[in-house]
Design an enzyme around this catalytic site. Structure first.
Site, PDB file in Angstrom:
ATOM      1  N   HIS A 173       0.750  -1.211   0.045  1.00 34.26           N
ATOM      2  CA  HIS A 173      -0.149  -0.006  -0.010  1.00 34.26           C
ATOM      3  C   HIS A 173       0.758   1.180  -0.104  1.00 34.26           C
ATOM      4  O   HIS A 173       0.557   2.000  -0.975  1.00 34.26           O
ATOM      5  CB  HIS A 173      -0.797  -0.027   1.087  1.00 34.26           C
ATOM      6  CG  HIS A 173      -2.061   1.331   1.529  1.00 34.26           C
ATOM      7  ND1 HIS A 173      -3.278   1.240   0.927  1.00 34.26           N
ATOM      8  CD2 HIS A 173      -1.563   2.390   1.955  1.00 34.26           C
ATOM      9  CE1 HIS A 173      -3.727   2.277   1.253  1.00 34.26           C
ATOM     10  NE2 HIS A 173      -2.908   3.190   1.853  1.00 34.26           N
ATOM     11  N   GLU A 174       1.796   1.322   0.884  1.00 38.25           N
ATOM     12  CA  GLU A 174       2.798   2.412   0.995  1.00 38.25           C
ATOM     13  C   GLU A 174       3.414   2.633  -0.245  1.00 38.25           C
ATOM     14  O   GLU A 174       3.816   3.954  -0.526  1.00 38.25           O
ATOM     15  CB  GLU A 174       3.520   2.678   2.224  1.00 38.25           C
ATOM     16  CG  GLU A 174       2.832   2.606   3.610  1.00 38.25           C
ATOM     17  CD  GLU A 174       1.899   3.494   3.835  1.00 38.25           C
ATOM     18  OE1 GLU A 174       1.935   4.772   3.238  1.00 38.25           O
ATOM     19  OE2 GLU A 174       0.833   3.457   4.265  1.00 38.25           O
ATOM     20  N   HIS A 184       1.626   4.580  -2.692  1.00 39.39           N
ATOM     21  CA  HIS A 184       1.585   6.024  -2.367  1.00 39.39           C
ATOM     22  C   HIS A 184       2.946   6.585  -2.884  1.00 39.39           C
ATOM     23  O   HIS A 184       2.914   7.681  -3.491  1.00 39.39           O
ATOM     24  CB  HIS A 184       1.659   6.539  -0.864  1.00 39.39           C
ATOM     25  CG  HIS A 184       0.233   6.282  -0.297  1.00 39.39           C
ATOM     26  ND1 HIS A 184      -1.097   6.685  -1.073  1.00 39.39           N
ATOM     27  CD2 HIS A 184      -0.515   5.677   0.725  1.00 39.39           C
ATOM     28  CE1 HIS A 184      -2.161   6.463  -0.209  1.00 39.39           C
ATOM     29  NE2 HIS A 184      -1.840   5.762   0.696  1.00 39.39           N
ATOM     30  N   HIS A 188      -5.886   6.990  -2.524  1.00 40.10           N
ATOM     31  CA  HIS A 188      -6.732   6.085  -2.303  1.00 40.10           C
ATOM     32  C   HIS A 188      -7.745   5.690  -3.595  1.00 40.10           C
ATOM     33  O   HIS A 188      -8.200   6.292  -4.149  1.00 40.10           O
ATOM     34  CB  HIS A 188      -7.385   6.324  -1.077  1.00 40.10           C
ATOM     35  CG  HIS A 188      -6.203   6.274   0.278  1.00 40.10           C
ATOM     36  ND1 HIS A 188      -6.458   7.269   1.351  1.00 40.10           N
ATOM     37  CD2 HIS A 188      -5.339   5.475   0.349  1.00 40.10           C
ATOM     38  CE1 HIS A 188      -5.639   6.774   2.085  1.00 40.10           C
ATOM     39  NE2 HIS A 188      -4.535   5.676   1.608  1.00 40.10           N
TER      40      HIS A 188
HETATM   41  N1  TQI Z   1      -1.623   5.621   6.871  1.00 41.51           N
HETATM   42  C1  TQI Z   1      -2.469   6.180   6.089  1.00 41.51           C
HETATM   43  C2  TQI Z   1      -2.034   5.497   4.566  1.00 41.51           C
HETATM   44  O1  TQI Z   1      -1.006   5.386   4.295  1.00 41.51           O
HETATM   45  C3  TQI Z   1      -1.838   7.711   5.857  1.00 41.51           C
HETATM   46  C4  TQI Z   1      -2.796   8.621   5.059  1.00 41.51           C
HETATM   47  C5  TQI Z   1      -3.815   8.993   5.411  1.00 41.51           C
HETATM   48  C6  TQI Z   1      -2.515   9.120   3.971  1.00 41.51           C
HETATM   49  N2  TQI Z   1      -4.559   9.651   4.422  1.00 41.51           N
HETATM   50  C7  TQI Z   1      -3.603   9.557   3.415  1.00 41.51           C
HETATM   51  C8  TQI Z   1      -1.730   8.782   2.811  1.00 41.51           C
HETATM   52  C9  TQI Z   1      -3.720  10.098   2.188  1.00 41.51           C
HETATM   53  C10 TQI Z   1      -1.810   9.177   1.579  1.00 41.51           C
HETATM   54  C11 TQI Z   1      -2.993   9.965   1.194  1.00 41.51           C
HETATM   55  O2  TQI Z   1      -3.209   5.388   4.049  1.00 41.51           O
HETATM   56  S1  TQI Z   1      -2.535   4.246   7.732  1.00 41.51           S
HETATM   57  C12 TQI Z   1      -3.802   1.239   5.379  1.00 41.51           C
HETATM   58  C13 TQI Z   1      -4.913   0.481   5.189  1.00 41.51           C
HETATM   59  C14 TQI Z   1      -2.491   3.038   6.743  1.00 41.51           C
HETATM   60  C15 TQI Z   1      -3.751   2.144   6.155  1.00 41.51           C
HETATM   61  O3  TQI Z   1      -1.504   3.901   8.800  1.00 41.51           O
HETATM   62  O4  TQI Z   1      -3.869   4.688   7.997  1.00 41.51           O
HETATM   63  C16 TQI Z   1      -2.311   0.649   4.998  1.00 41.51           C
HETATM   64  C17 TQI Z   1      -1.447   2.555   6.218  1.00 41.51           C
HETATM   65  F1  TQI Z   1      -5.305   0.519   3.959  1.00 41.51           F
HETATM   66  F2  TQI Z   1      -4.854  -0.932   5.309  1.00 41.51           F
HETATM   67  F3  TQI Z   1      -5.995   0.791   5.907  1.00 41.51           F
HETATM   68  C18 TQI Z   1      -1.280   1.386   5.252  1.00 41.51           C
HETATM   69 CL1  TQI Z   1      -2.624  -0.824   4.051  1.00 41.51          CL
HETATM   70 ZN    ZN Z   2      -3.079   5.088   2.250  1.00 40.70          ZN
END
Ligand code: TQI
Ligand code: ZN
Ligand code: ZN
Length: 167
Positions: free
Chosen positions: A124-125, A128, A134
């Site tokens: 996922h990261e 980004h 998303h």
């Molecule tokens: N971290 C968020 C994410 O990576 C950080 C974030 C929030 C973000 N809003 C954003 C990044 C908008 C970019 C654009 O989405 S998290 C998941 C999942 C997170 C969540 O820690 O919430 C994953 C990190 F999808 F599983 F909920 C990785 Cl895989």
């Molecule tokens: Zn994300």
């Protein structure tokens, strides 16, 4: 459906061979490196880009590290669960993971307390890092939520369409 960051940042067309490195102070185990190598290949399988690990953290395009709490970039981590990780849009190359999570490395779906599958978050990261925002598609890697202990590591056609539009 997939989305991009505002102004659609991406790595420049000349940068098809990116390097990545792990923060030396973290003393990352080989098992974690293997998980990241696999996560990068999932993306390089579908776009004309390669990702190669380098030992030189300071010159790597992508810099990966585990941090706890406030770590100096204005986006503090928050202990167990909540924010798990974050990555900044291209071409920053910063990928940070919350060192306080109960990371599951190479795990099958786990019922351990607040377990978080590392590979799922890594894939996922990296999305980004490459410029994907998303997705509204639940099966997509870029869908913004995942249940605790679950594993989602295969790109969905939505993720592939999004990344192939960018690259
Ligand atoms: N971290 C968020 C994410 O990576 C950080 C974030 C929030 C973000 N809003 C954003 C990044 C908008 C970019 C654009 O989405 S998290 C998941 C999942 C997170 C969540 O820690 O919430 C994953 C990190 F999808 F599983 F909920 C990785 Cl895989
Ligand atoms: Zn994300
Ligand atoms: Zn950070």
């Amino acid at each position: 459906h997939y989305s991009f960051f505002p102004n659609m940042p991406r790595w420049p067309p000349s940068r098809t061979d990116l390097t990545y490195a792990f923060l030396p102070a973290n003393q990352i185990e080989d098992s974690v490196k293997v998980v990241f190598a696999r996560a990068f290949v999932r993306w390089s399988d579908v776009i004309p880009m390669t990702f190669t690990e380098t030992a030189s953290f300071s010159t790597a395009d992508i810099r990966i590290g585990f941090f706890s709490g406030d770590h100096g970039d204005g986006e503090p981590f928050d202990g167990v669960l909540g924010t798990l990780a974050h990555a900044f849009s291209p071409p920053s190359g910063l990928l940070h993971l919350d060192g306080d999570e109960n990371w599951v490395v190479n795990g099958s779906p786990s019922t351990a307390y607040a377990a978080v599958d590392l590979e799922s978050v890594a894939v996922h990261e990296i999305g980004h890092l490459l410029g994907l925002g998303h997705s509204s598609v639940e099966e997509a890697i870029m869908y913004p939520t995942i249940s605790t202990g679950s594993r989602r590591v295969e790109l969905a056609s939505d993720d592939i369409q999004g990344i192939q539009y960018l690259y």
